[in-house]
Design an enzyme around this catalytic site. Structure first.
Site, PDB file in Angstrom:
ATOM      1  N   CYS A   1      -7.792  30.365  -2.948  1.00 44.54           N
ATOM      2  CA  CYS A   1      -6.660  31.226  -2.616  1.00 44.54           C
ATOM      3  C   CYS A   1      -6.575  31.298  -1.089  1.00 44.54           C
ATOM      4  CB  CYS A   1      -6.825  32.602  -3.252  1.00 44.54           C
ATOM      5  SG  CYS A   1      -8.322  33.467  -2.748  1.00 44.54           S
ATOM      6  N   VAL A   2      -6.047  32.362  -0.547  1.00 49.59           N
ATOM      7  CA  VAL A   2      -5.838  32.454   0.897  1.00 49.59           C
ATOM      8  C   VAL A   2      -7.161  32.488   1.652  1.00 49.59           C
ATOM      9  CG1 VAL A   2      -4.840  33.856   2.748  1.00 49.59           C
ATOM     10  CG2 VAL A   2      -3.641  33.620   0.575  1.00 49.59           C
TER      11      VAL A   2
END
Length: 472
Positions: A27-28
């Site tokens: 993810c981020v």
């Protein structure tokens, strides 16, 4: 050899080798793994790797905190070294879901539904906080609000209020879209279903209590059955159950109806059947259950408010570790749509954020000769003070358990204070900025709670960190 080749190779070895990886994505800020056997993870070695800021396991996934930007490069190197295919977050979630028990799957389902709509809800809460600052008396002027003194701001405040209220007014639409995606149905039908439950021709749910008292509720007569013409604004359970039913009917029909007539049969039949069930059965039953849920929470805070504050304030961070904190968003929404117009729980969430940041900050400032930890602690503390606690919790506090426990103690004491005084707020931002989401009359008490959440964890963590440093 690339810049992140060595760290990626070290991560692969620390999580049990490439043979232990079933799926991997990112993810981020984090690498996300579905591992075949989590017992093979060498967490101590993993967290000594330079790029790794922490690691934890939740909802069947093992996650390694790397940091924004860097995580993309590490993931690319890791995929190449391990010889695995790049996977999406949904792929990893599906793989991890096979290892969950029924309760974990239920919690994960709610999380999958609410997380995508959380930005809209948080944004709405933040804007409502701004509106409160503009319209509440005694903030800038004694006995008057800002818009009363400067009338040119009144229409701006009204527009902000309209924008803020939209997400809550049409909450079933947001949930319908997200729930249908999760249950495998058409998100567009979920939007229509949600809009149907808040149709303007229905009695607004906010006016239900007064309409019931005055006997002004209108009914449909369906073959002698009296069905209330009531909407479900700001209600969570009706649209959740209705979306599940709609998705199952749509999937059933899609498998059996010929392609040539699907457009004419599947959506109309699925929506019509679900619509009738929603107004006749699902809506009334879940509305009552939602009322019981709200009444249950209110009963705790009416009869033992300090206990409710102690439990939720003290254990919220534990719920975050298990992922169960997402389920309480439904409770927050139910409370916010109730007679109080606010929730007891969100203010305690904010104190928990602050407490985690303070504990992490103390560990970093008073640990000697560890610049990596110092940098991580300070940045994660700032993040926690702004409402994002995962870097502080998983990168620092859980690694040094006394810091996590110190944060729990601080947020529990703050929770007792908030519970005792019945502090109410709206769903919005967490951490220090959360004060704008608190009802104006509780600002003073909440400010004291913030001081407790800052000071107690910081002092406890600092004392223990210094004691361990001197002992070493």
């Amino acid at each position: 050899m690339g810049k992140y080749t060595a760290p990626a190779e070290q991560i692969i070895e620390a999580i049990g080798g490439k043979e232990n990886i079933a799926k991997a994505t990112h993810c981020v800020t984090r690498l996300r793994f579905a591992l075949k056997d989590e017992s093979k993870v060498d967490q101590t070695t993993l967290e000594t790797i330079d790029v790794v800021k922490g690691s934890f396991s939740t909802s069947g996934q093992f996650q390694v905190v790397i940091g924004q930007g860097t995580v993309n490069d590490v993931y690319k190197e890791m995929v190449a070294l391990a010889g695995i295919e790049e996977s999406s977050k949904d792929d990893v979630k599906e793989e991890a879901g096979d290892k969950m028990n029924p309760l974990q799957r239920a919690v994960k389902t709610l999380a999958d539904i609410f997380i995508p709509i959380l930005p809209a809800i948080v944004t709405a809460g933040l804007l409502m906080g701004i509106n409160n600052i503009l319209t509440a008396p005694d903030i800038f002027f004694e006995g008057q609000s800002l818009v009363q003194v400067y009338e040119q701001w009144a229409d701006i405040a009204e527009m902000i209020n309209l924008i803020a209220n939209t997400a809550f007014t049409f909450l079933p639409v947001l949930i319908g879209w997200s729930a249908m995606k999760r249950f495998g149905g058409s998100p567009l039908l979920g939007i229509v279903l949600g809009a149907m439950l808040v149709h303007p021709s229905l009695l607004n749910a906010w006016a239900y209590g007064s309409a019931q008292a005055s006997g002004d509720i209108t009914y449909w007569n369906v073959f002698g059955l009296q069905v209330q013409q009531v909407g479900y604004q700001a209600q969570v359970l009706p649209i959740l159950v209705a979306s599940y039913v709609l998705a199952k009917i749509e999937i059933f029909l899609n498998r059996r109806v010929h392609d040539s007539i699907k457009m004419l049969v599947v959506a109309p039949v699925a929506l019509l059947v679900t619509g009738f069930l929603s107004f006749i059965l699902i809506g009334p039953v879940t509305f009552i259950i939602g009322g019981w849920l709200t009444d249950g929470v209110l009963a705790i805070f009416d009869n033992a408010a300090w206990l409710g504050g102690l439990l939720y304030g003290g254990l919220y961070a534990v719920l975050v570790i298990t992922g169960m904190h997402h389920t309480f968003l439904a409770v927050d929404l139910q409370l916010s749509s109730g007679p109080l117009g606010g929730t007891y729980l969100w203010p305690m969430l904010a104190l928990s954020n602050i407490a985690q940041g303070s504990a992490a900050l103390a560990v970093g400032l008073f640990t000697k000769n560890n610049e990596k930890l110092r940098g991580l602690s300070i940045t994660s503390a700032i993040s926690a003070y702004l409402g994002i606690t995962e870097p502080a919790m998983f990168g620092v506090n859980l690694r040094y358990r006394y810091a996590f426990i110190s944060a729990l103690v601080g947020s529990a004491i703050g929770g007792i204070l908030l519970g005792t005084y019945g502090v109410l707020g709206k769903i919005g931002v967490g951490g220090l900025p959360a004060i704008i989401s608190i009802q104006r009359e509780f600002w003073g008490v909440f400010a004291i709670g913030m001081v407790i959440a800052i000071v107690v964890p910081f002092v406890l963590s600092a004392i223990i960190t210094l004691a361990k440093r001197n002992k070493a």
